[in-house]
Design a protein around this motif. Sequence first.
Motif, PDB file in Angstrom:
ATOM      1  N   ALA A  12       0.837  -1.187   0.000  1.00  0.00           N
ATOM      2  CA  ALA A  12       0.000   0.000   0.000  1.00  0.00           C
ATOM      3  C   ALA A  12       0.874   1.239   0.000  1.00  0.00           C
ATOM      4  CB  ALA A  12      -0.931   0.004   1.215  1.00  0.00           C
ATOM      5  N   ILE A  13       0.283   2.343  -0.444  1.00  0.00           N
ATOM      6  CA  ILE A  13       1.004   3.606  -0.505  1.00  0.00           C
ATOM      7  C   ILE A  13       0.042   4.712  -0.103  1.00  0.00           C
ATOM      8  CG2 ILE A  13       0.508   3.927  -2.965  1.00  0.00           C
ATOM      9  CD1 ILE A  13       3.386   5.106  -3.196  1.00  0.00           C
ATOM     10  N   SER A  14       0.540   5.664   0.658  1.00  0.00           N
ATOM     11  CA  SER A  14      -0.300   6.768   1.111  1.00  0.00           C
ATOM     12  C   SER A  14      -0.659   7.690  -0.041  1.00  0.00           C
ATOM     13  CB  SER A  14       0.428   7.551   2.205  1.00  0.00           C
ATOM     14  OG  SER A  14       1.626   8.114   1.690  1.00  0.00           O
ATOM     15  N   TRP A  15      -1.580   8.608   0.206  1.00  0.00           N
ATOM     16  CA  TRP A  15      -2.053   9.491  -0.856  1.00  0.00           C
ATOM     17  C   TRP A  15      -0.926  10.314  -1.457  1.00  0.00           C
ATOM     18  CZ3 TRP A  15      -1.324  14.706  -0.363  1.00  0.00           C
ATOM     19  CH2 TRP A  15      -1.030  15.169   0.929  1.00  0.00           C
ATOM     20  N   SER A  16       0.043  10.687  -0.640  1.00  0.00           N
ATOM     21  CA  SER A  16       1.142  11.519  -1.109  1.00  0.00           C
ATOM     22  C   SER A  16       2.288  10.703  -1.685  1.00  0.00           C
ATOM     23  CB  SER A  16       1.682  12.360   0.040  1.00  0.00           C
ATOM     24  OG  SER A  16       2.296  11.519   1.012  1.00  0.00           O
ATOM     25  N   GLY A  17       2.273   9.407  -1.411  1.00  0.00           N
ATOM     26  CA  GLY A  17       3.405   8.574  -1.804  1.00  0.00           C
ATOM     27  C   GLY A  17       4.513   8.571  -0.775  1.00  0.00           C
ATOM     28  N   GLY A  18       4.317   9.289   0.312  1.00  0.00           N
ATOM     29  CA  GLY A  18       5.373   9.410   1.301  1.00  0.00           C
ATOM     30  C   GLY A  18       5.530   8.218   2.211  1.00  0.00           C
ATOM     31  N   SER A  19       4.505   7.385   2.271  1.00  0.00           N
ATOM     32  CA  SER A  19       4.570   6.193   3.126  1.00  0.00           C
ATOM     33  C   SER A  19       4.183   4.964   2.320  1.00  0.00           C
ATOM     34  CB  SER A  19       3.622   6.331   4.313  1.00  0.00           C
ATOM     35  OG  SER A  19       4.001   7.420   5.137  1.00  0.00           O
ATOM     36  N   THR A  20       4.931   3.909   2.518  1.00  0.00           N
ATOM     37  CA  THR A  20       4.637   2.655   1.840  1.00  0.00           C
ATOM     38  C   THR A  20       4.632   1.517   2.854  1.00  0.00           C
ATOM     39  OG1 THR A  20       6.976   2.342   1.315  1.00  0.00           O
ATOM     40  CG2 THR A  20       5.598   3.383  -0.372  1.00  0.00           C
ATOM     41  N   TYR A  21       3.890   0.481   2.532  1.00  0.00           N
ATOM     42  CA  TYR A  21       3.737  -0.660   3.427  1.00  0.00           C
ATOM     43  C   TYR A  21       3.752  -1.933   2.589  1.00  0.00           C
ATOM     44  CZ  TYR A  21       1.793   3.315   5.910  1.00  0.00           C
ATOM     45  OH  TYR A  21       1.610   4.561   6.457  1.00  0.00           O
ATOM     46  N   TYR A  22       4.356  -2.974   3.143  1.00  0.00           N
ATOM     47  CA  TYR A  22       4.484  -4.218   2.393  1.00  0.00           C
ATOM     48  C   TYR A  22       4.165  -5.418   3.278  1.00  0.00           C
ATOM     49  CZ  TYR A  22       7.048  -1.320  -0.923  1.00  0.00           C
ATOM     50  OH  TYR A  22       7.401  -0.343  -1.819  1.00  0.00           O
ATOM     51  N   ALA A  23       3.622  -6.437   2.654  1.00  0.00           N
ATOM     52  CA  ALA A  23       3.503  -7.718   3.328  1.00  0.00           C
ATOM     53  C   ALA A  23       4.899  -8.295   3.507  1.00  0.00           C
ATOM     54  CB  ALA A  23       2.644  -8.668   2.502  1.00  0.00           C
ATOM     55  N   ASP A  24       5.084  -9.030   4.583  1.00  0.00           N
ATOM     56  CA  ASP A  24       6.400  -9.613   4.838  1.00  0.00           C
ATOM     57  C   ASP A  24       6.854 -10.502   3.690  1.00  0.00           C
ATOM     58  OD1 ASP A  24       5.932 -10.081   8.444  1.00  0.00           O
ATOM     59  OD2 ASP A  24       6.574  -8.337   7.271  1.00  0.00           O
ATOM     60  N   SER A  25       5.899 -11.131   3.027  1.00  0.00           N
ATOM     61  CA  SER A  25       6.233 -12.081   1.965  1.00  0.00           C
ATOM     62  C   SER A  25       6.822 -11.417   0.725  1.00  0.00           C
ATOM     63  CB  SER A  25       4.989 -12.888   1.572  1.00  0.00           C
ATOM     64  OG  SER A  25       3.953 -12.025   1.136  1.00  0.00           O
ATOM     65  N   VAL A  26       6.634 -10.114   0.589  1.00  0.00           N
ATOM     66  CA  VAL A  26       7.135  -9.432  -0.609  1.00  0.00           C
ATOM     67  C   VAL A  26       8.153  -8.348  -0.281  1.00  0.00           C
ATOM     68  CG1 VAL A  26       4.920  -9.872  -1.730  1.00  0.00           C
ATOM     69  CG2 VAL A  26       5.357  -7.611  -0.740  1.00  0.00           C
ATOM     70  N   LYS A  27       8.348  -8.089   0.995  1.00  0.00           N
ATOM     71  CA  LYS A  27       9.259  -7.027   1.398  1.00  0.00           C
ATOM     72  C   LYS A  27      10.658  -7.296   0.852  1.00  0.00           C
ATOM     73  CE  LYS A  27       8.035  -5.569   5.329  1.00  0.00           C
ATOM     74  NZ  LYS A  27       7.798  -5.458   6.789  1.00  0.00           N
ATOM     75  N   GLY A  28      11.236  -6.258   0.261  1.00  0.00           N
ATOM     76  CA  GLY A  28      12.566  -6.394  -0.312  1.00  0.00           C
ATOM     77  C   GLY A  28      12.567  -6.848  -1.762  1.00  0.00           C
ATOM     78  N   ARG A  29      11.424  -7.316  -2.241  1.00  0.00           N
ATOM     79  CA  ARG A  29      11.327  -7.771  -3.635  1.00  0.00           C
ATOM     80  C   ARG A  29      10.393  -6.893  -4.461  1.00  0.00           C
ATOM     81  NH1 ARG A  29       9.009 -12.504  -4.742  1.00  0.00           N
ATOM     82  NH2 ARG A  29       7.669 -12.518  -2.882  1.00  0.00           N
ATOM     83  N   PHE A  30       9.354  -6.380  -3.830  1.00  0.00           N
ATOM     84  CA  PHE A  30       8.362  -5.563  -4.531  1.00  0.00           C
ATOM     85  C   PHE A  30       8.509  -4.102  -4.103  1.00  0.00           C
ATOM     86  CE2 PHE A  30       4.831  -9.020  -5.152  1.00  0.00           C
ATOM     87  CZ  PHE A  30       5.783  -9.858  -5.727  1.00  0.00           C
ATOM     88  N   THR A  31       8.197  -3.192  -5.023  1.00  0.00           N
ATOM     89  CA  THR A  31       8.210  -1.763  -4.737  1.00  0.00           C
ATOM     90  C   THR A  31       6.952  -1.125  -5.297  1.00  0.00           C
ATOM     91  OG1 THR A  31      10.634  -1.713  -4.843  1.00  0.00           O
ATOM     92  CG2 THR A  31       9.464   0.397  -4.984  1.00  0.00           C
ATOM     93  N   ILE A  32       6.217  -0.452  -4.427  1.00  0.00           N
ATOM     94  CA  ILE A  32       5.007   0.251  -4.851  1.00  0.00           C
ATOM     95  C   ILE A  32       5.332   1.726  -5.044  1.00  0.00           C
ATOM     96  CG2 ILE A  32       4.226   0.694  -2.472  1.00  0.00           C
ATOM     97  CD1 ILE A  32       1.345   0.210  -3.476  1.00  0.00           C
TER      98      ILE A  32
END
Length: 122
Positions: A49-69
Motif C-alpha cells: 500500500a502507498i499513502s495518498w502523497s506517496g510518502g509512506s509505503t507498506y508491504y507484506a512480509d512475503s514481498v518485502k525487499g522484492r516488490f516496490t510500490i
Amino acid sequence: VQLQASGGGLVQAGGFLRLSCAASGFTFSTYAMGWFRLAPGKEREFVAAISWSGGSTYYADSVKGRFTISRDNAKNTMSLQMNSLEPEDTAVYYCAADRPRIGVRGDGMEYWGKGTQVTVSS
C-alpha cells in the motif's frame, strides 16, 4: 470510477514484472492505494500500500525487499515493481483505493479494479 490493472503475465522464477493501475473518475491524489492478490484456494492477501502523497509505503512480509510500490499523482497511476518473483507469487493481482488508508484485510475498500493475472513458473 475505474481502476484498470495491467502488466500481468507469465514469467519464470527469478524474473520480474511491473504492474500498473490506471485510475479515473475520482480524485486519485486524495486516496491511499493498494495491491492485493488472490491465489486459487487461498484467501485474499494484502501485498502493498502507498499513502495518498506517496510518502509512506507498506508491504507484506512475503514481498518485502522484492516488490516496490509507487504512484504518480500527476498521471493518476500506481505501479508495483515485482522482482525476484517466486512461484508463490502466482495470483490475480487487484488494485484498490480507499481513504484515509488501506486496511490490510481489504474490507470496505471504496474502489476495486479488475485483476491482472501473474503466473510464475518454477
